[in-house]
Design an enzyme around this catalytic site. Structure first.
Site, PDB file in Angstrom:
ATOM      1  N   CYS A  54      29.024  -5.346 -26.690  1.00  0.00           N
ATOM      2  CA  CYS A  54      29.608  -6.197 -25.640  1.00  0.00           C
ATOM      3  C   CYS A  54      29.372  -7.674 -25.957  1.00  0.00           C
ATOM      4  CB  CYS A  54      29.084  -5.783 -24.272  1.00  0.00           C
ATOM      5  SG  CYS A  54      30.215  -6.298 -22.972  1.00  0.00           S
ATOM      6  N   GLU A  74      26.117   2.789 -26.007  1.00  0.00           N
ATOM      7  CA  GLU A  74      24.772   3.335 -25.760  1.00  0.00           C
ATOM      8  C   GLU A  74      24.747   4.275 -24.551  1.00  0.00           C
ATOM      9  OE1 GLU A  74      25.687   0.172 -25.492  1.00  0.00           O
ATOM     10  OE2 GLU A  74      24.735  -0.889 -23.810  1.00  0.00           O
ATOM     11  N   HIS A  77      30.079  -0.439 -24.276  1.00  0.00           N
ATOM     12  CA  HIS A  77      28.656  -0.083 -24.288  1.00  0.00           C
ATOM     13  C   HIS A  77      28.507   1.372 -24.738  1.00  0.00           C
ATOM     14  CE1 HIS A  77      26.919  -3.643 -22.367  1.00  0.00           C
ATOM     15  NE2 HIS A  77      28.055  -3.718 -21.695  1.00  0.00           N
TER      16      HIS A  77
HETATM   17  N1  GLN Z   1      28.712 -11.751 -20.391  1.00  0.00           N
HETATM   18  C1  GLN Z   1      29.746 -11.117 -21.172  1.00  0.00           C
HETATM   19  C2  GLN Z   1      30.975 -10.804 -20.336  1.00  0.00           C
HETATM   20  O1  GLN Z   1      30.893 -10.751 -19.134  1.00  0.00           O
HETATM   21  C3  GLN Z   1      29.221  -9.865 -21.830  1.00  0.00           C
HETATM   22  C4  GLN Z   1      28.855  -8.780 -20.857  1.00  0.00           C
HETATM   23  C5  GLN Z   1      27.995  -7.686 -21.441  1.00  0.00           C
HETATM   24  O2  GLN Z   1      27.412  -7.864 -22.512  1.00  0.00           O
HETATM   25  N2  GLN Z   1      27.893  -6.569 -20.763  1.00  0.00           N
HETATM   26  O3  GLN Z   1      32.025 -10.582 -20.856  1.00  0.00           O
END
Ligand code: GLN
Length: 529
Positions: free
Chosen positions: A378, A505, A503
């Site tokens: 992400c 994970e 994500h």
């Molecule tokens: N802050 C970033 C966004 O909102 C990444 C979010 C995250 O890593 N879950 O896009």
């Protein structure tokens, strides 16, 4: 006649954080291994509507379900132990129930009645339990916090009434307590546990079983005392000292009196098939001759709960690659080349806000320049894109999340997200599909060109800058099916530089590691030589 559905309630006493979640998940794993269709639910009495806005430093990771609920990290334990995918039905918070109730009151749905915690909140708790348990043989409900907390009282009353309605014989109450060891007198002290059992009895619940958490192995005298003063049969008291690996707990439960209790309660008297857990434990404790050092570039230093799914996914990939793993915490706020040099791979996990982001960009840049295995999750994708754009000469490249007026907004806010920063439940959440580029490394790793992963983000790659990002060394290797959102990137010049807007994970399991983490492990081993 259809068998009556069974409910298991797991409550806690003395203090929180003693492993109720792991206990509930392990009971679920054991019953699943006996062939039961198990469902599970976490009830959290605090007033937040969901876990999305909670600080990970205090509360641990925010786990995201496939349908986009932002939940407590215990749902991650449940998914890993039960190998199932949960939904928003499996998480119940007072805040959500209360806000729905108040909306109903405003809409006139109570027809002039006085709206009260009992019976209205308790009824809506019971409804949420019925809904979450629907279709399963056994439904496990963990009540967060400790019995006696003000905000938890409605939940305890709700489950007491629930047992009365469903039949006490169809409900099993398990109370998890903590018994401290007093160093000066060298003895375990059961008084707080006795008091905790008194508290529970005071609310009308006599538990069927007590699980006693201790730091060290305690003697039978502890269970005898708790049995006598707590009014619970001694064979249903389980002493549970700390273990080398939590995945041993389902195996330990089988060897205890709890197994008989659970078998009698569910009517499942067969032996459970726990071979996959035996395999996980064997892999985890086997002594490895080689260890890889994976640098986790983190904002919440050393706080494993804040990154629990990432750490679990790394561990699982290491066990299945027969390699030892050392997670090296790299402080994103102070990270330099010196830190990156000392590891065999780098992981940049998800994150929000600008604290530590330059260190994360530096990590991606170092991996890109030095062919160091890299996995970006992400935010880990977004910083990689910033690093490559800067490498290509766009010195001021940034994300508008960190620099709203930057000249080259290579990462910018998604359509429809502007103005929603810092609000709850508004990110792009949950499962979204991606199509992978033919011949890309990710297509090869997933062995598929269509994948689904969970998401939690507000910003995205600005495709206007793809030529510069490419010049800096990164290619887009996966997008949303309509091509509008970048989902995966990779560096063709590196052996393993992969990042995803998702994500992965959250979908890794101890018994079934995620391919992207396995790929990272393989590449780190190869790099180590
Ligand atoms: N802050 C970033 C966004 O909102 C990444 C979010 C995250 O890593 N879950 O896009």
């Amino acid at each position: 006649m259809k068998k009556k559905q069974k409910y298991i309630f797991v409550t806690g006493g003395v203090l929180s954080g003693v492993g109720k979640g792991i206990t509930a998940a392990s009971i679920g794993a054991l019953l699943k291994a006996k062939g039961a269709n198990v469902s599970i639910q976490k009830c959290d009495p605090y007033l937040n509507v969901d876990a999305g806005l909670l600080n990970p430093a205090e509360h641990g990771e925010c786990f995201v379900t496939k349908d986009g609920a932002e939940t407590d990290l215990d749902l991650g334990h449940y998914e890993r132990f039960l190998d199932i995918e949960l939904t928003r039905k499996n998480t119940t918070l007072s805040g959500r129930l209360l806000s729905e109730m108040i909306a109903d009151e405003r809409a006139g749905k109570f027809c002039g009645k006085t709206v009260q915690l009992v019976p209205h909140l308790t009824q809506s708790i019971q409804k949420s339990i019925l809904e979450a348990g629907e279709g399963s043989d056994v439904h496990i409900v963990e009540i967060g916090g400790t019995v006696g907390d003000y905000e938890g009282l409605s939940f305890i009353e709700a489950i007491r009434e629930f047992a009365q309605k469903m039949g006490r014989q169809n409900c099993l109450f398990i109370h998890v307590v903590y018994v401290p060891f007093l160093g000066t007198s060298k003895e375990f002290k059961t008084k707080p546990a006795q008091n905790a059992l008194n508290d529970l009895r005071g609310f009308g619940i006599v538990p069927d079983s007590v699980i006693v958490r201790t730091e060290e192995v305690a003697s039978d005298s502890v269970s005898k005392k708790i049995s006598l003063f707590g009014g619970v049969a001694e064979e249903n008291i389980l002493l549970m000292p700390n273990v080398d690996t939590v995945f041993r707990i389902p195996l330990n439960l089988v060897k205890s009196g709890i197994h008989k209790l659970l078998s009698d309660f569910t009517g499942l008297h067969n032996e459970p098939d726990l071979s996959s857990w035996e395999d996980v434990v064997r892999r985890q404790i086997s002594v490895q001759t080689q260890t890889v050092r994976v640098g986790l570039v983190a904002k919440y230093m050393g706080n494993e709960d804040a990154y629990i799914s990432v750490v679990q996914a790394l561990k699982s990939a290491a066990w299945h690659s027969n390699i030892g793993l050392e997670v090296v915490w790299i402080n994103a706020e102070t990270a330099t080349e010196n830190d990156f040099k000392k590891v065999n791979a780098l992981v940049v996990p998800g994150g929000f806000g600008s604290r530590g982001v330059e260190g994360k960009i530096a990590a991606a840049r170092y991996a890109l320049d030095n062919n160091l295995p890299y996995l970006g999750l992400c935010l880990g994708l977004q910083v990689a894109v910033i690093a490559s754009a800067r490498k290509a000469g766009l010195k001021d490249a940034n994300s508008t999340e960190f620099s709203s007026k930057c000249k080259y907004d290579v990462v910018y806010i998604m359509d429809g997200q502007a103005g929603k920063e810092s609000t709850g439940g508004t990110l792009r959440l949950g499962d979204y599909p991606a199509k992978l580029v033919k011949g890309s490394l990710v297509e090869n790793i997933y062995n598929s060109s269509n994948v689904i992963e969970r998401h939690r983000h507000r910003y995205e790659v600005n495709q206007k800058f793809l030529p510069e990002i490419k010049k800096g060394g990164l290619l887009v290797s996966g997008t949303s099916p309509d091509g509008k959102l970048v989902e995966f990137i990779e560096a063709p010049e590196c052996d393993y530089f992969v990042a995803t807007q998702a994500h992965p994970e959250f979908r890794s399991r101890p018994t079934r590691p995620h391919p992207l983490f396995l790929g990272l492990m393989k590449a780190s081993i190869a790099k180590k030589g």
